[in-house]
Design a protein around this motif. Structure first.
Motif, mmCIF file in Angstrom:
data_model
loop_
_atom_site.group_PDB
_atom_site.id
_atom_site.type_symbol
_atom_site.label_atom_id
_atom_site.label_comp_id
_atom_site.label_asym_id
_atom_site.label_seq_id
_atom_site.Cartn_x
_atom_site.Cartn_y
_atom_site.Cartn_z
ATOM 1 N N CYS A 76 -14.076 -18.952 7.241
ATOM 2 C CA CYS A 76 -15.157 -18.028 7.244
ATOM 3 C C CYS A 76 -16.460 -18.518 8.278
ATOM 4 C CB CYS A 76 -15.734 -17.931 5.771
ATOM 5 S SG CYS A 76 -14.987 -17.189 4.766
ATOM 6 N N VAL A 77 -16.734 -19.553 8.211
ATOM 7 C CA VAL A 77 -17.817 -19.983 9.180
ATOM 8 C C VAL A 77 -17.180 -19.763 10.708
ATOM 9 C CG1 VAL A 77 -18.922 -22.167 9.931
ATOM 10 C CG2 VAL A 77 -18.713 -21.725 7.420
ATOM 11 N N LEU A 78 -16.157 -20.367 11.044
ATOM 12 C CA LEU A 78 -15.307 -20.148 12.414
ATOM 13 C C LEU A 78 -15.476 -18.514 12.720
ATOM 14 C CD1 LEU A 78 -12.517 -22.645 12.376
ATOM 15 C CD2 LEU A 78 -14.703 -22.966 13.209
ATOM 16 N N ALA A 79 -15.275 -17.727 11.671
ATOM 17 C CA ALA A 79 -15.453 -16.359 12.245
ATOM 18 C C ALA A 79 -16.704 -15.915 12.450
ATOM 19 C CB ALA A 79 -14.586 -15.386 11.192
ATOM 20 N N ALA A 80 -17.506 -16.562 11.486
ATOM 21 C CA ALA A 80 -19.007 -16.204 11.944
ATOM 22 C C ALA A 80 -19.608 -16.415 13.099
ATOM 23 C CB ALA A 80 -19.699 -16.386 10.577
ATOM 24 N N LEU A 81 -19.138 -17.804 13.495
ATOM 25 C CA LEU A 81 -19.869 -18.434 14.709
ATOM 26 C C LEU A 81 -19.135 -17.693 15.900
ATOM 27 C CD1 LEU A 81 -19.304 -22.374 13.699
ATOM 28 C CD2 LEU A 81 -21.598 -20.917 14.054
ATOM 29 N N ALA A 82 -17.928 -17.087 15.771
ATOM 30 C CA ALA A 82 -17.207 -16.453 16.834
ATOM 31 C C ALA A 82 -17.806 -15.131 17.259
ATOM 32 C CB ALA A 82 -15.929 -16.325 16.626
ATOM 33 N N GLY A 83 -18.664 -14.650 16.126
ATOM 34 C CA GLY A 83 -19.458 -13.420 16.290
ATOM 35 C C GLY A 83 -19.014 -12.436 15.322
ATOM 36 N N THR A 84 -18.263 -12.388 14.546
ATOM 37 C CA THR A 84 -17.925 -11.432 13.239
ATOM 38 C C THR A 84 -19.178 -11.417 12.509
ATOM 39 O OG1 THR A 84 -15.697 -12.141 13.211
ATOM 40 C CG2 THR A 84 -16.353 -10.997 11.476
ATOM 41 N N GLU A 85 -19.615 -10.217 12.147
ATOM 42 C CA GLU A 85 -20.951 -9.594 11.766
ATOM 43 C C GLU A 85 -20.967 -9.854 10.245
ATOM 44 O OE1 GLU A 85 -24.053 -9.501 12.774
ATOM 45 O OE2 GLU A 85 -23.238 -9.606 15.079
ATOM 46 N N ARG A 86 -19.816 -9.509 9.552
ATOM 47 C CA ARG A 86 -19.711 -9.569 8.093
ATOM 48 C C ARG A 86 -18.381 -10.464 7.468
ATOM 49 N NH1 ARG A 86 -17.076 -6.019 4.266
ATOM 50 N NH2 ARG A 86 -16.682 -4.653 5.967
ATOM 51 N N VAL A 87 -18.828 -11.421 6.912
ATOM 52 C CA VAL A 87 -17.495 -12.320 6.599
ATOM 53 C C VAL A 87 -17.511 -12.491 5.234
ATOM 54 C CG1 VAL A 87 -16.331 -14.799 7.023
ATOM 55 C CG2 VAL A 87 -17.477 -13.488 8.935
ATOM 56 N N LEU A 88 -16.378 -12.302 4.144
ATOM 57 C CA LEU A 88 -16.438 -12.477 2.978
ATOM 58 C C LEU A 88 -15.346 -13.432 2.722
ATOM 59 C CD1 LEU A 88 -17.182 -11.576 -0.033
ATOM 60 C CD2 LEU A 88 -15.278 -9.617 0.239
ATOM 61 N N GLY A 89 -15.550 -14.377 1.898
ATOM 62 C CA GLY A 89 -14.571 -15.414 1.406
ATOM 63 C C GLY A 89 -14.451 -15.221 -0.224
ATOM 64 N N LEU A 90 -13.135 -14.842 -0.501
ATOM 65 C CA LEU A 90 -12.797 -14.650 -1.877
ATOM 66 C C LEU A 90 -11.741 -16.171 -2.332
ATOM 67 C CD1 LEU A 90 -11.449 -11.122 -1.974
ATOM 68 C CD2 LEU A 90 -13.653 -11.813 -2.354
ATOM 69 N N ASP A 91 -12.213 -16.576 -3.527
ATOM 70 C CA ASP A 91 -11.453 -17.567 -4.205
ATOM 71 C C ASP A 91 -11.327 -17.523 -5.689
ATOM 72 O OD1 ASP A 91 -10.390 -20.581 -4.647
ATOM 73 O OD2 ASP A 91 -10.546 -20.404 -2.682
ATOM 74 N N LEU A 92 -10.276 -18.073 -6.388
ATOM 75 C CA LEU A 92 -10.141 -18.023 -7.855
ATOM 76 C C LEU A 92 -10.698 -19.203 -8.292
ATOM 77 C CD1 LEU A 92 -8.488 -16.613 -10.281
ATOM 78 C CD2 LEU A 92 -6.653 -18.387 -9.761
ATOM 79 N N ASN A 93 -11.411 -20.261 -7.453
ATOM 80 C CA ASN A 93 -11.933 -21.589 -7.884
ATOM 81 C C ASN A 93 -13.488 -21.295 -7.636
ATOM 82 O OD1 ASN A 93 -12.887 -24.042 -8.118
ATOM 83 N ND2 ASN A 93 -11.508 -24.883 -6.898
ATOM 84 N N PRO A 94 -14.148 -21.334 -8.772
ATOM 85 C CA PRO A 94 -15.534 -21.075 -8.504
ATOM 86 C C PRO A 94 -16.211 -22.354 -7.901
ATOM 87 C CG PRO A 94 -15.170 -20.934 -10.835
ATOM 88 C CD PRO A 94 -13.779 -21.239 -10.299
ATOM 89 N N ALA A 95 -15.612 -23.422 -7.761
ATOM 90 C CA ALA A 95 -16.328 -24.622 -6.828
ATOM 91 C C ALA A 95 -15.977 -24.114 -5.473
ATOM 92 C CB ALA A 95 -15.413 -25.798 -7.287
ATOM 93 N N ALA A 96 -15.020 -23.455 -5.067
ATOM 94 C CA ALA A 96 -14.494 -23.138 -3.669
ATOM 95 C C ALA A 96 -15.499 -22.195 -3.257
ATOM 96 C CB ALA A 96 -13.305 -22.398 -3.585
#
Length: 249
Positions: A76-96
């Motif tokens: 997610c971070v690498l996508a945003a640093l590369a210029g992607t404007e809207r990044v969403l991360g999904l995970d079954l683990n709340p800690a993640a």
């Protein structure tokens, strides 16, 4: 030993190896950057995956990107640093989810990255679409009756690859025109034609963006793999790992 029982053994050994490690750092280095690591989140430093080859994914052409199983949030971070404007991360683990938020803040992209607790795509909102969707899925096909609902088993095992099949099938419907699905997937034990079959079933073209071969187990996980089980007459088996692109036809 049946192949699926072997995969269960290996996966459980890896989980036990991680959970017994009392020296896990709360901050680790990867790709020349430092990353926060919370307890109960799988550490990429154990076995780095697709994030090592993120430059093969065309983030700079994407307006939106979804990472499934975001974990520490590196992709997610690498996508945003590369210029992607809207990044969403999904995970079954709340800690993640929290870990992804921490690393987005650490690297100054919290305004572009959000994370949600989700069972596959359950937290995707009506009308949301993406130019790219990525997952480093569970590689191991263990017997369903021997797998539980713990975060660790969810991370490691995918009986009959049911989750991977859903990921591709449902993800295809969440792509913008011209979008693609990206997978980091290993042909270590399971079905070597699986991803090709999934591409055909979902009317996608399959491109191999990166392929590497490993003949040695990562040091951090070496004691999880019984040598007498993985070494054949000609020595240790090779591991084929791929960064794949599935693009709807």
């Amino acid at each position: 030993m049946e192949a699926r029982d072997f995969e269960l053994l290996i996966g459980q050994n890896i989980i036990d190896r991680y959970r017994s490690d009392d020296n896990r750092a709360t901050v680790f280095e990867l790709l020349g950057k430092e990353w926060d690591l919370l307890d109960d989140v799988w550490p990429p430093s154990y076995s780095p995956g697709g994030e090592l080859f993120a430059d093969h994914i065309p983030f700079d052409t994407m307006g939106s990107f979804l990472e499934m199983g975001c974990g520490t949030g590196i992709m997610c971070v690498l996508a945003a640093l590369a210029g992607t404007e809207r990044v969403l991360g999904l995970d079954l683990n709340p800690a993640a989810v929290r870990n992804t938020e921490l690393n987005a803040a650490r690297h100054g992209v919290a305004d572009r990255v959000s994370a949600r607790h989700s069972d596959l795509y359950s937290a995707v909102r009506p009308g949301e679409r993406f130019d790219g969707i990525y997952w480093n899925p569970p590689f191991l096909d263990a017997p369903e009756d021997k797998v539980d609902s713990s975060i660790w088993h969810e991370t490691m095992f995918d009986p009959a690859y049911a989750k991977l099949r859903r990921f591709v099938r449902e993800g295809r419907e969440l792509l913008n025109p011209g979008g693609a699905i990206y997978l980091w997937f290993g042909e270590a034990f399971g079905n070597p034609t699986l991803v090709h079959d999934l591409a055909e079933e979902n009317d996608c073209t399959l491109h191999v963006l990166k392929k590497i071969q490993m003949s040695e187990i990562p040091d951090a996980l070496a004691d999880a793999f019984p040598g007498e089980l993985i070494a054949g007459d000609e020595g240790p088996a090779s591991w084929h790992l791929h960064l794949l692109e599935l693009r709807p036809r």
